[in-house]
Design a protein around this motif. Structure first.
Motif, PDB file in Angstrom:
ATOM      1  N   ALA A  97      40.659  42.827 108.626  1.00  0.00           N
ATOM      2  CA  ALA A  97      39.591  41.953 109.600  1.00  0.00           C
ATOM      3  C   ALA A  97      39.848  40.595 109.471  1.00  0.00           C
ATOM      4  CB  ALA A  97      38.385  42.081 108.640  1.00  0.00           C
ATOM      5  N   PRO A 156      40.454  45.591 114.673  1.00  0.00           N
ATOM      6  CA  PRO A 156      39.545  46.601 114.502  1.00  0.00           C
ATOM      7  C   PRO A 156      40.264  47.651 113.160  1.00  0.00           C
ATOM      8  CG  PRO A 156      40.040  46.418 116.745  1.00  0.00           C
ATOM      9  CD  PRO A 156      41.163  45.804 115.940  1.00  0.00           C
ATOM     10  N   TRP A 197      33.219  46.253 114.243  1.00  0.00           N
ATOM     11  CA  TRP A 197      34.787  46.289 114.411  1.00  0.00           C
ATOM     12  C   TRP A 197      35.243  47.510 113.660  1.00  0.00           C
ATOM     13  CZ3 TRP A 197      36.665  45.462 109.427  1.00  0.00           C
ATOM     14  CH2 TRP A 197      35.512  44.852 108.580  1.00  0.00           C
ATOM     15  N   TYR A 220      37.887  46.004 123.093  1.00  0.00           N
ATOM     16  CA  TYR A 220      38.800  45.693 122.265  1.00  0.00           C
ATOM     17  C   TYR A 220      38.811  44.382 121.846  1.00  0.00           C
ATOM     18  CZ  TYR A 220      43.339  44.884 119.603  1.00  0.00           C
ATOM     19  OH  TYR A 220      44.242  44.760 118.857  1.00  0.00           O
ATOM     20  N   MET A 229      35.625  43.583 119.533  1.00  0.00           N
ATOM     21  CA  MET A 229      35.911  44.122 118.256  1.00  0.00           C
ATOM     22  C   MET A 229      36.941  43.058 117.330  1.00  0.00           C
ATOM     23  SD  MET A 229      36.295  48.222 118.861  1.00  0.00           S
ATOM     24  CE  MET A 229      36.197  48.600 117.041  1.00  0.00           C
ATOM     25  N   CYS A 230      37.960  42.594 118.035  1.00  0.00           N
ATOM     26  CA  CYS A 230      38.836  41.751 117.054  1.00  0.00           C
ATOM     27  C   CYS A 230      38.130  40.579 116.662  1.00  0.00           C
ATOM     28  CB  CYS A 230      39.929  41.447 118.042  1.00  0.00           C
ATOM     29  SG  CYS A 230      41.096  42.844 118.287  1.00  0.00           S
ATOM     30  N   ALA A 274      35.836  41.158 114.118  1.00  0.00           N
ATOM     31  CA  ALA A 274      36.239  41.545 112.757  1.00  0.00           C
ATOM     32  C   ALA A 274      36.626  39.869 112.008  1.00  0.00           C
ATOM     33  CB  ALA A 274      37.603  42.073 113.167  1.00  0.00           C
TER      34      ALA A 274
END
Length: 395
Positions: A306, A311, A329, A355, A358-359, A362
């Motif tokens: 993270a 993710p 994430w 994507y 999610m990154c 995180a």
């Protein structure tokens, strides 16, 4: 006023344990630190200037020490106690990691002329007693008998704290400090937006830490059968030679050998570049014991992923769900089912916008709540109170 001094003990090389490294750095901002460990494997971490590091004993590797006789291990342990006791004479508090160091701390306190607070930080629980034909067996029994002498016992998860109380009839005070990374160490990547594009177009699944076939590794490799040919797996960490052979043969059988890359373990300070370059991280454990079932807050790697904006796929088990179900994430997979793992990978890598979100989520989660500065603060305040209290008591 001169800084008070805290003595920190670990019966291993402290450079190999991120939570210990993190605690040393945060405590050194307010106290001088005497850090005592064993003289095993290379010294690789650079500690703050007010941390005096003592690596006791003759230099050997971990593997060499494992092969020593019980008599040799016992004499080494006795010598460690004797040397540690001298080094801890002027400290205001002792902070011991795991049961070998805790029993050393207990013996040292018996030899001290004044009462000193004692913190015991238990990293991993041992559910069964080792035989008395081993040093571990004797030390483990000492830990269970003398644990009540600690002012606080620290665990990386609440479940482990409750299990320890049940296992040992411990009635003392416990505290939970999750194994999150330090925010001041994992600073944001200077080229993060472009890095995300590179990750997405060169997908790499990362497993860092101990590499073992017991930990859903074969299922992870088999998941490549159901994934795009461009997706690879990168393994980085310690692995037994027998497991390495199993992985190689299994990968060849599954026709994915070229997509499974293994790298030997690297020092903690060399690990972040590997993590930043990966596309997603995995933390998959089967239900093989209390430690593996409580990784929701005890796993370093979930939160190191993270910290690098990755993710993460974790085991679909109650403890992981309890702590991570609301994190966008995180994806859950059955650690016994390669198709389930592949589905989680596909979900993460199916669309760049998803994507990217999610990154970013995180990394934000790490900065806001899953960092060691936040997790350690309640214990730091407790240590401050204990040190001040002991100073007043001993005047």
């Amino acid at each position: 006023m001169a800084h008070k001094t805290i003595g920190m003990l670990i019966y291993a090389n402290p450079d190999h344990y991120p939570p210990t490294i993190n605690a040393v750095h945060l405590l050194s901002e307010h106290f001088d630190v005497v850090l005592i460990g064993r003289n095993q494997d290379p010294a690789i971490w650079k500690y703050p200037s007010n941390v005096k590091v003592h690596r006791l004993g003759k230099y050997t590797s971990v593997r060499e020490r494992e092969k020593q006789s019980l008599e040799a291990k016992l004499w080494e342990y006795i010598n460690f106690v004797a040397q540690a006791q001298k080094l801890l004479k002027e400290v205001s508090l002792i902070y011991a990691y795991d049961y070998f160091a805790y029993t050393v701390a207990y013996f040292c306190l018996l030899l001290q002329p004044k009462g000193i607070p004692l913190i015991y930080h238990n990293h991993d629980l041992n559910e069964k007693l080792f035989p008395l034909s081993s040093l571990s067996g004797w030390v483990q029994r000492g830990e269970r008998k003398w644990a009540h002498k600690a002012n606080f016992v620290i665990f990386p998860s609440q479940e482990r704290a409750l299990f320890f109380k049940k296992l040992t009839n411990f009635l003392g005070k416990t505290m939970v400090v999750p194994n999150f990374p330090r925010k001041s160490y994992f600073q944001e990547h200077p080229n993060f937006p472009n890095l995300l594009l590179e990750r997405f177009h060169n997908p790499q699944i990362l497993l860092q830490g101990t590499v073992s076939v017991k930990n859903s590794l074969l299922e992870l490799i088999e998941s490549l059968d159901f994934l795009n040919q461009s997706i690879e797996i990168k393994l980085i960490g310690y692995i037994q030679e027998a497991d390495k052979l199993v992985i190689r043969n299994f990968s060849i059988t599954k026709n994915v050998a070229e997509r499974v890359k293994y790298f030997p373990p690297v020092p903690y300070n060399d690990l972040p570049p590997h993590t930043w370059k990966a596309s997603l991280g995995v933390c998959l454990y089967k239900k093989t014991g209390i430690n593996h079932q409580t990784m929701g807050t005890a796993s370093n790697k979930i939160y190191e992923y993270a910290a690098c904006g990755l993710p993460v796929i974790v085991s679909d088990q109650p403890n992981y769900r309890e702590h991570l179900a609301n994190e966008s994430w995180v994806r859950f997979a059955d650690p016994d089912n390669p198709k389930s793992i592949a589905s989680a990978v596909e979900d993460i890598m199916s669309d760049f916008n998803k994507y990217q979100a999610m990154c970013l989520a995180a990394r934000q989660a790490f900065e806001e709540k899953y960092n060691y500065e936040s997790a350690f603060y309640p214990l730091f305040k407790t240590i401050q109170e204990l040190v001040c209290g002991s100073e007043v008591k001993n005047k």
